[in-house]
Write a protein that holds these residues in place. Sequence first.
Motif, PDB file in Angstrom:
ATOM      1  N   ALA A 157       0.842  -1.197   0.000  1.00  9.54           N
ATOM      2  CA  ALA A 157       0.000   0.000   0.000  1.00  9.54           C
ATOM      3  C   ALA A 157       0.877   1.247   0.000  1.00  9.54           C
ATOM      4  O   ALA A 157       0.595   2.232  -0.691  1.00  9.54           O
ATOM      5  CB  ALA A 157      -0.916  -0.001   1.218  1.00  9.54           C
ATOM      6  N   TYR A 158       1.944   1.202   0.782  1.00 12.04           N
ATOM      7  CA  TYR A 158       2.876   2.321   0.826  1.00 12.04           C
ATOM      8  C   TYR A 158       3.442   2.608  -0.569  1.00 12.04           C
ATOM      9  O   TYR A 158       3.470   3.752  -1.032  1.00 12.04           O
ATOM     10  CB  TYR A 158       4.003   2.007   1.818  1.00 12.04           C
ATOM     11  N   ARG A 159       3.858   1.530  -1.253  1.00 12.24           N
ATOM     12  CA  ARG A 159       4.424   1.691  -2.604  1.00 12.24           C
ATOM     13  C   ARG A 159       3.383   2.229  -3.574  1.00 12.24           C
ATOM     14  O   ARG A 159       3.676   3.060  -4.431  1.00 12.24           O
ATOM     15  CB  ARG A 159       4.964   0.361  -3.112  1.00 12.24           C
ATOM     16  N   ARG A 160       2.163   1.742  -3.421  1.00 14.26           N
ATOM     17  CA  ARG A 160       1.073   2.211  -4.285  1.00 14.26           C
ATOM     18  C   ARG A 160       0.858   3.720  -4.063  1.00 14.26           C
ATOM     19  O   ARG A 160       0.625   4.472  -5.009  1.00 14.26           O
ATOM     20  CB  ARG A 160      -0.195   1.419  -3.954  1.00 14.26           C
ATOM     21  N   GLY A 161       0.976   4.124  -2.817  1.00 14.07           N
ATOM     22  CA  GLY A 161       0.836   5.553  -2.498  1.00 14.07           C
ATOM     23  C   GLY A 161       1.903   6.387  -3.195  1.00 14.07           C
ATOM     24  O   GLY A 161       1.616   7.442  -3.770  1.00 14.07           O
ATOM     25  N   LEU A 162       3.142   5.898  -3.155  1.00 13.30           N
ATOM     26  CA  LEU A 162       4.256   6.584  -3.837  1.00 13.30           C
ATOM     27  C   LEU A 162       3.942   6.759  -5.320  1.00 13.30           C
ATOM     28  O   LEU A 162       4.107   7.838  -5.895  1.00 13.30           O
ATOM     29  CB  LEU A 162       5.538   5.755  -3.712  1.00 13.30           C
ATOM     30  N   GLU A 163       3.453   5.637  -5.917  1.00  9.46           N
ATOM     31  CA  GLU A 163       3.121   5.634  -7.336  1.00  9.46           C
ATOM     32  C   GLU A 163       2.048   6.664  -7.663  1.00  9.46           C
ATOM     33  O   GLU A 163       2.179   7.451  -8.600  1.00  9.46           O
ATOM     34  CB  GLU A 163       2.519   4.269  -7.666  1.00  9.46           C
ATOM     35  N   LEU A 164       0.984   6.629  -6.856  1.00  9.58           N
ATOM     36  CA  LEU A 164      -0.136   7.537  -7.109  1.00  9.58           C
ATOM     37  C   LEU A 164       0.319   8.999  -7.042  1.00  9.58           C
ATOM     38  O   LEU A 164      -0.157   9.845  -7.786  1.00  9.58           O
ATOM     39  CB  LEU A 164      -1.259   7.295  -6.094  1.00  9.58           C
ATOM     40  N   ALA A 165       1.257   9.261  -6.147  1.00 10.48           N
ATOM     41  CA  ALA A 165       1.736  10.637  -5.995  1.00 10.48           C
ATOM     42  C   ALA A 165       2.537  11.065  -7.221  1.00 10.48           C
ATOM     43  O   ALA A 165       2.498  12.227  -7.628  1.00 10.48           O
ATOM     44  CB  ALA A 165       2.589  10.752  -4.740  1.00 10.48           C
ATOM     45  N   SER A 166       3.256  10.106  -7.805  1.00 16.84           N
ATOM     46  CA  SER A 166       4.076  10.478  -8.964  1.00 16.84           C
ATOM     47  C   SER A 166       3.192  10.815 -10.163  1.00 16.84           C
ATOM     48  O   SER A 166       3.566  11.580 -11.029  1.00 16.84           O
ATOM     49  CB  SER A 166       5.051   9.347  -9.306  1.00 16.84           C
TER      50      SER A 166
END
Lengths: 642, 193
Positions: free
Chosen positions: B182-191
Amino acid sequence: MPHREVLAEPGTRVVMLGNVAIARGALEAGVAYASGYPGTPSSEILEALSEASKKLGGPHVEWSINEKVALESAYGASLSGVPAMATMKHVGVNVAADPLFSLAYTGTPSAMVVVSADDPGMWSSQNEQDNRWYGVHAYIPVVEPSGVQSAREAVIEAFNISRRHGHPIILRTTTRTSHTRGIVEVGQINVEAVRGKGKFRRNIERYTLVPSHARRLRIELLDRWERIEEELSRSSLNSVEGDGELLILGVGLGYRYAREAARLLGVEARIAKLQTPVPLPRTFIHKALEGIDRVLVLEEGDPVVEQMLKAFLHDEGVRVEVHGREDGYIQRWGELGLDNVVEALSKLTGVEAGLPKPPRVEASLPPRPPALCPGCPYRGVYPGLRRAVRSSRVEVVYSGDIGCYSLGVLPPFRVQDTIVEMGGSIGLANGMARVAEGQVPIAVIGDSTFFHSGITGLINAVHNRNPMLVIILDNRTTAMTGHQPHPGVPVDARGGEAPQVDIEALVRAIGVEHVETVDAFTIRGVERAVRRAMDYVRREGKPAVLIARGSCILVALSQARRLGVGYPVYRVNPDKCMACTVCYTAFNCPAIFSLEDGKAKINPVLCTGCGVCVEVCPFNAFEPVEEPSEEWILLMRTATPG
Amino acid sequence: MDRNIVIAGVGGQGIITTAKILAEAALIEGRNVLVAETHGLSQRGGSVVVHVRVGDVEAPLIPPGMGDLLIGLEAIEAARYASLLAPGASVVMNEDLQPPPLPRVKAPSLGDVLGSLKAAGLRVYSVNAVEEALKLGDARSANTLLLGYTAGLGLLEGVARPGGLEEAIARVIRRSRTAVEAYRRGLELASVH
């Protein structure tokens, strides 16, 4: 909560909660016995010690039935020659006050620390009492760490002072030390000592407080008090830094606010760190005051140090301005904060505070008081209780108590007319039963609170034939403080098996004739049982007991996850929902929302699968997404912590 | 540089866990950190705020007007504690609004809340963290998703690095696979933002 960081390797720096740092300090000091009763903000200290005990084989750790027994147990351990500690929240010390005063008279052959976790701001308490007064009152020195950063060392030093003088110490912590996480560098745990055993060595002249002994011990106590005060003036816990004509006397956490506020304002001041507020170390204070003409005292709670300081200055014939809580530089109520400390310092020095103005958010925000969780067994009990009372046409007084169920005070339930202290529900009902004309008291009390101090009130009610209905809400744990066990569950502090005391058998044994246990998850079942009990109370003029049992849903859920048992989620059939609003108003489950058209909708993330909404809805609109398993239905009713 | 981070939401949303992760990450980064938490009664579905202070700080509480960043797990609570923020500070919000369970109380809409925060001059970012976390299989990971989103926006500079945050999640959460995802998905969404 396991708090595994309490066992961090010596020499490492770890993030830990203030309470865990206190536990760690106690382990390094060699505590061999620890007892307590859960209460915010104190509970994690004993939890962390339990965790350590499982791994180290010591100290002995117990959740006691109440604070008095906790303090007495630690007292007994300490008289038996091992370093001991008792932990409790501030109001718990009131319960334990009787042995506390004696403890100062007898002293102890080993070391003994009583932790009082005070709650300025009343985040989770009925009052804001400052327990440093107990130190003054009972002649017990108080150590007050200046935040999580120094909690570990302060505890170690508290044990050292106690050991040197054979005298107990109160460790006073406050919410913002206990419940602040920070980086703590840990030392070596004294493993041998924490596993240690001692011997009780008879000393009748000291340990029996008959008047002739007590009179002599009183004189000894006063002597000890003088000696301890002298030593505290040289204690490493207290220090002075910086210089100027203004002294900021930072007591405990006040020291941290002093430093940061002075830095924010760029104010030159001498700052004293005082971590031993009681007794006031006069020589230390004398030195800190040299060349000073104004003092600002920063302390959490009452102006305890401020008043002692003024008395001291008067005795010395020294004229120094003293500011603090008494003259309103710091408000008399609530917690210290950088904002109020900066403001006081600014007022005193004339240096503009210049804190940035926060943005103004123009939105009307509804309040969000805490609420019974979705799936809480009490959510079904309260509507059942209200219905029964309404249909019985009897005027009742809901004598409430302390626990999660206190939230029944809020709308729509409003079934707590009084909440005053632990066990007070039954206690107050005794008096109401005799003089509140035409009114029947209904005492509403939780399982842990019943053991803590409800049972004595009930014995009183039986013996004095005081008519009342006592509803014991048995959710099989001490829920509000984080799911600690109590004597009614088969688990001890370390998670091991323990004999459980059967509430129903206990209540029958003391002579209550009408006792009934009912499933908390059925509103109609509760309603009928309340009606039967009320009929009995009015007919016989004696107390009756109703035990409403259902496990804390949070415990049931965590066990279900561990055991791989699924729990159902419920949903609303929109064709059946008539927008009658009962489920989200009268029943008021936080998982149920109102749509624009007034129809109900369940938030599946919040739903915990208790299924009580099915009974609430007059139109059968609620249905499980999948049928609940038998294992889940059983867990909801039987799960206990551990 | 000192960083003052407010985390707000409703009791039970994993607010304390989020703060614990930030604190661990700050420790990994070699920074000093203090986290003042809400425990006890108010944790039961009530309004919860946690103060995270990183740097040369001593006092546990963030004074009003000095917060640099607010991470809101719920909209009403995010708005409630915006008064702790400095003018022009950032708000990262989970697009989730839970009306308080009080009978006959009118709650604002999510749009209202977002609008009022922007109107107050705050920099507002939002993501539906619950929905995204549910896609990964566990709504409880909404908090680490929001953390990832915040880190991805570059708002945790000076507190922690992305790798440090991942390690911190693994330290704080026992079975952390979904939380890390989920953390990684959050990073992705922010990019993508």
